[in-house]
Motif scaffolding. Structure first.
Motif, short mmCIF file in Angstrom:
data_model
loop_
_atom_site.label_atom_id
_atom_site.label_comp_id
_atom_site.label_asym_id
_atom_site.label_seq_id
_atom_site.Cartn_x
_atom_site.Cartn_y
_atom_site.Cartn_z
N ASP A 158 1.77 -119.24 56.34
CA ASP A 158 2.70 -120.36 56.56
C ASP A 158 3.71 -120.44 55.41
OD1 ASP A 158 1.64 -121.28 58.98
OD2 ASP A 158 0.01 -122.29 57.92
N GLN A 159 3.20 -120.25 54.20
CA GLN A 159 4.10 -120.31 53.05
C GLN A 159 5.10 -119.15 53.08
OE1 GLN A 159 0.87 -120.46 50.14
NE2 GLN A 159 1.59 -122.46 49.45
N VAL A 160 4.61 -117.97 53.50
CA VAL A 160 5.51 -116.82 53.60
C VAL A 160 6.57 -117.08 54.67
CG1 VAL A 160 5.65 -114.37 54.21
CG2 VAL A 160 3.77 -115.21 52.77
N ALA A 161 6.16 -117.70 55.77
CA ALA A 161 7.13 -118.02 56.83
C ALA A 161 8.22 -118.97 56.30
CB ALA A 161 6.41 -118.65 58.03
N ASP A 162 7.81 -119.93 55.50
CA ASP A 162 8.79 -120.85 54.91
C ASP A 162 9.76 -120.10 53.99
OD1 ASP A 162 7.64 -122.96 56.20
OD2 ASP A 162 6.44 -123.63 54.48
N ILE A 163 9.22 -119.20 53.20
CA ILE A 163 10.06 -118.43 52.25
C ILE A 163 11.06 -117.57 53.02
CG2 ILE A 163 10.00 -116.59 50.52
CD1 ILE A 163 7.18 -117.74 49.73
N PHE A 164 10.58 -116.89 54.06
CA PHE A 164 11.47 -116.03 54.85
C PHE A 164 12.52 -116.87 55.59
CE2 PHE A 164 8.91 -111.85 55.58
CZ PHE A 164 8.73 -111.74 54.20
N SER A 165 12.11 -118.04 56.05
CA SER A 165 13.03 -118.91 56.79
C SER A 165 14.24 -119.27 55.92
CB SER A 165 12.31 -120.19 57.24
OG SER A 165 11.27 -119.88 58.14
N LYS A 166 13.96 -119.59 54.67
CA LYS A 166 15.05 -119.93 53.75
C LYS A 166 15.95 -118.72 53.51
CE LYS A 166 12.56 -123.54 51.26
NZ LYS A 166 11.88 -123.89 50.00
N GLU A 167 15.33 -117.54 53.44
CA GLU A 167 16.10 -116.34 53.12
C GLU A 167 17.09 -115.99 54.23
OE1 GLU A 167 16.49 -114.71 50.51
OE2 GLU A 167 17.42 -112.84 51.17
N ILE A 168 16.64 -116.12 55.50
CA ILE A 168 17.54 -115.72 56.60
C ILE A 168 18.17 -116.92 57.30
CG2 ILE A 168 16.22 -113.60 56.95
CD1 ILE A 168 15.12 -114.83 59.52
N ASN A 169 17.88 -118.13 56.75
CA ASN A 169 18.47 -119.35 57.30
C ASN A 169 18.13 -119.51 58.78
OD1 ASN A 169 19.89 -121.73 56.99
ND2 ASN A 169 21.84 -120.81 57.66
N GLU A 170 16.86 -119.26 59.10
CA GLU A 170 16.38 -119.42 60.48
C GLU A 170 14.93 -119.87 60.42
OE1 GLU A 170 16.66 -115.83 62.81
OE2 GLU A 170 15.06 -116.50 64.17
N ARG A 171 14.58 -120.86 61.24
CA ARG A 171 13.20 -121.37 61.20
C ARG A 171 12.25 -120.35 61.84
NH1 ARG A 171 10.22 -123.77 57.98
NH2 ARG A 171 8.41 -122.64 58.75
N LEU A 172 11.31 -119.86 61.07
CA LEU A 172 10.35 -118.86 61.56
C LEU A 172 8.95 -119.46 61.62
CD1 LEU A 172 11.53 -115.89 59.30
CD2 LEU A 172 11.96 -116.13 61.76
N THR A 173 8.16 -118.96 62.57
CA THR A 173 6.76 -119.37 62.62
C THR A 173 5.95 -118.40 61.75
OG1 THR A 173 6.17 -117.95 64.48
CG2 THR A 173 7.10 -120.12 64.99
N ASN A 174 4.63 -118.59 61.71
CA ASN A 174 3.79 -117.71 60.90
C ASN A 174 3.34 -116.48 61.66
OD1 ASN A 174 1.86 -118.64 62.63
ND2 ASN A 174 0.67 -119.75 61.09
#
Length: 716
Positions: A158-174
């Motif tokens: 979940d934390q990785v999903a949050d980090i990636f979401s910020k990087e690509i500016n798109e809400r990602l799930t886990n």
């Protein structure tokens, strides 16, 4: 790191439920995976080979560096030998500037972390992009690696999903496949546009000028092949003489690191290869290899710490460390983490930085048992502690206790008598369950045994004696038997009587000295060793036994090392040690595992056995007490990970109760899962810890020393 800051870091780690969950799941899975990965392999032979070859290479480090340079340059590479971090960083920066590099891609390299290369490059206008998935995640998160092999082990999906979401500016799930797809897309663009690739190496072969790189993700191959310039930053401890020296390392590295039989990619690079150049043509890659000293030759020249150069950076020591499993790597405050990290930090970064960190080691010895390089991590930690105390000194109160009180049995005895009276308002059923004010922490999570009304030394006149004496057996009581558990000494005397042997207790004996030695007060340790040797020489005994494996290990092994350079005491220490034996081992080997004792079966108790760290890993005794227990008619039911530390660790339980307690809780859970009504052990320290934990939790199981179980089944 100061003690207060360290305590704060520890609290933060223990309060982090996500960290605890991730580390516990991995630690529990790792042991089984590692065991399966080594099936069919002779681990002892493999690690002896690694130790021999790495040790031989370390002794010739400078010579092999020159040989490597000559052979690698003959293949077209450029080799630079950097004395320190500054030289290594400057050389890499100069290469980047000379090639007009704006962005570098990196595969995993602890050496680059060690010199904070990314920060340096970025300060000089060059972007450094990590391509190992774990390293990339923590780079995006702005964190440091928490583990040498799995740098992002402390993060959840979940934390990785949050980090990636910020990087690509798109809400990602886990969703892991989706996250991996994102990583591939983002990293591939970096691989294709970078002007330079920076890698580490797992080995550097002097006879061929080859570097060997082991990865699971294949990113090192892209890092070393796509960009037109490749720089390999290699610590000089990675040098080996021959290509065949790499075989055993490749066998052990994946098995010990992650419990895999085989890694996904092994890349051998001998000189530059053709590459796509920025102008679209195919040309020869520019390859640079930086062999970095940065404290490694200092370590090589140290007769004790040169052993650490046998490390292959698998991090198996972290994976089995009970303290690391609770705290993770960030508590250690530097790049290298855990026990081995503390040692490396002292030489590669700053000695004082490692100062307080060495105290985190509980000394269970599990790391030494699994190390494929045969690095004596607990021994090196102890030496680090000795040197730190020699440099910084010891608190006055500690010095008074170790130099004046512990060696003086009369004074120590008098103080404990005062303590015995003072404790009475808090004692119930021989337990202290609550203490007031600032002492309250000592009884948090476990009860304490009360001091004995009458020490063992005052009960010698009541001990049973054989009619015929085949041998005089000197009994070393140690502090806990003498003043807390005199019943263990009485049980030993009863068993010896049935072996036609007489227990002899020299009153001049002192503390074994381990508390002093483990605090770095070697002079006090040596003085107590001499006092004990003289006491037993005077008694003229045939054998010397103890029921405490920590004391046994000191008497048998540590005294010999401690007094090795003392011409008056070296041989006396060896003669003394030749008589020393653990009590269960002594009894089992002289009674056909208890068969000749005539033990009487009573009841149908089920016993589970806890292997004390110093007994199993220090003295290699684990079958003997089990054989005695079974001969006594007790139903033995093994617990999960019977040799996992109970969290006692001598003064550790006082110094770091917040770490000791959760380790104890895990042990108690293992005990309770067996359903046994008795947990047996052969260490008074473990007995105090586990018995106190069971009492505090109100568990039905009782803790007993093996010597008690055997004596209870003998007639008076």
């Amino acid at each position: 790191m100061g003690k207060e800051n360290l305590k704060g870091e520890i609290k933060g780690a223990l309060d982090n439920g996500i960290l605890q969950g991730a580390l516990t799941r991995f630690a529990n899975d790792y042991l089984g995976s590692r065991a399966r990965a080594y099936e069919g392999r002779d681990f002892e032979a493999l690690r002896q080979e690694i130790a021999d070859r790495k040790s031989a290479s370390a002794k010739r480090m400078l010579e092999l560096a020159q040989q490597f340079k000559k052979n690698a340059e003959a293949r077209g590479a450029k080799v630079f030998i950097a004395k320190n971090a500054e030289e290594a960083k400057k050389y890499i920066l100069d290469v980047a500037l000379a090639n007009n590099v704006k962005m570098v891609i990196k595969s995993k390299s602890m050496a680059s972390e060690e010199i904070h290369l990314n920060k340096y490059l970025e300060a000089n206008g060059i972007t450094a992009a990590e391509t190992d998935l774990g390293e990339w995640i923590i780079q995006l998160a702005g964190q440091r690696p928490s583990h040498m092999v799995m740098p992002a082990i402390h993060l959840t999906r979940d934390q990785v999903a949050d980090i990636f979401s910020k990087e690509i500016n798109e809400r990602l799930t886990n969703d892991i496949p989706r996250l991996v797809k994102v990583a591939r897309k983002e990293l591939r663009e970096k691989f294709l546009s970078a002007g330079m690739g920076i890698s580490g190496a797992n080995a550097a072969v002097a006879e061929t000028g080859t570097i060997a790189i082991v990865t699971n993700e294949g990113n090192a191959r892209l890092t070393t092949t796509l960009p037109p310039v490749h720089v390999a930053l290699v610590g000089m401890e990675k040098l080996v003489e021959k290509l065949s020296d790499v075989n055993a390392i490749l066998e052990c590295l994946p098995r010990s690191a992650t419990g895999q039989q085989l890694t996904s990619y092994v890349t051998m690079i001998t000189g530059p290869t053709p590459a796509n150049l920025p102008d679209g043509t195919i040309g020869t890659k520019e390859m640079h290899i930086v062999l970095m000293d940065n404290g490694r030759t200092t370590m090589k020249d140290d007769p004790v710490f040169s052993n650490a150069l046998q490390c292959i950076r698998c991090a198996s020591c972290l994976n089995v460390c009970p303290v690391f499993q609770l705290l993770g790597g960030h508590v250690y405050g530097d790049v290298y983490t855990g026990g081995i990290g503390t040692i490396l930090t002292a030489f590669f970064n700053e000695f004082d930085t490692a100062g307080e960190l060495q105290n985190l080691c509980i000394g269970c010895g599990r790391c030494k048992q699994v190390c494929p390089g045969k690095v004596d991590i607990p021994g090196l930690i102890q030496e680090l502690r000795n040197r730190y105390v020699a440099k910084k000194g010891m608190p006055a109160g500690q010095k008074l206790l170790l130099n004046s009180v512990l060696p003086n049995r009369k004074l120590f005895h008098s103080l404990l008598k005062v303590g015995s009276k003072a404790q009475k308002p808090f004692v119930s059923d021989r337990k202290i369950r609550h203490l007031p004010l600032f002492l309250a922490g000592f009884t948090e999570g476990r009860s304490l045994p009360s001091l004995a009304d009458k020490p063992f030394r005052d009960q010698l006149g009541t001990l049973p004696k054989p009619k015929k004496v085949k041998a005089k057996v000197g009994f070393f009581g140690g502090c806990l038997v003498d003043f807390v558990y005199p019943n263990l000494g009485k049980s030993a005397a009863k068993i010896l009587k049935h072996m036609d042997m007489e227990l002899v207790y020299p009153l001049e004996q002192a503390c074994c000295g381990v508390p002093a030695g483990h605090l770095g007060a070697n002079d006090a340790f040596a003085n107590m060793a001499k006092q004990n040797i003289a006491a037993f020489e005077k008694a003229g005994v045939d054998h010397i036994v103890t029921v405490c494996p920590t004391c046994t290990n000191a008497l048998l092994n540590e005294y010999v090392k401690l007094l090795a350079n003392d011409p008056q005491w070296a041989q006396r220490a060896k003669d003394f040690a030749a008589k020393v034996e653990d009590f269960s081992h002594f009894v089992a080997t002289r009674t056909d595992n208890g068969k000749t004792l005539g033990l009487k079966v009573k009841g149908t108790d089920t016993v589970t056995y806890h292997d004390s760290c110093h007994l199993k890993r220090g003295l290699n005794v684990f079958d003997e007490p089990r054989a005695l227990i079974q001969e006594a008619g007790l139903n033995l039911k093994e617990m999960q990970w019977s040799d996992r530390c109970c969290g006692f660790g001598g003064s550790y339980t006082v110094q770091y109760p917040e770490i000791s307690q959760p380790i104890l809780d895990a042990k108690l859970a293992d005990i309770q899962q067996t359903g046994a009504n008795i947990v047996a052990m052969d260490c008074p320290g473990c007995l105090m810890q586990i018995d106190g934990g069971l009492d505090k939790k109100g568990c039905h199981a009782k803790a007993k020393h093996t010597v008690e179980l055997i004596a209870e089944r003998l007639p008076d």
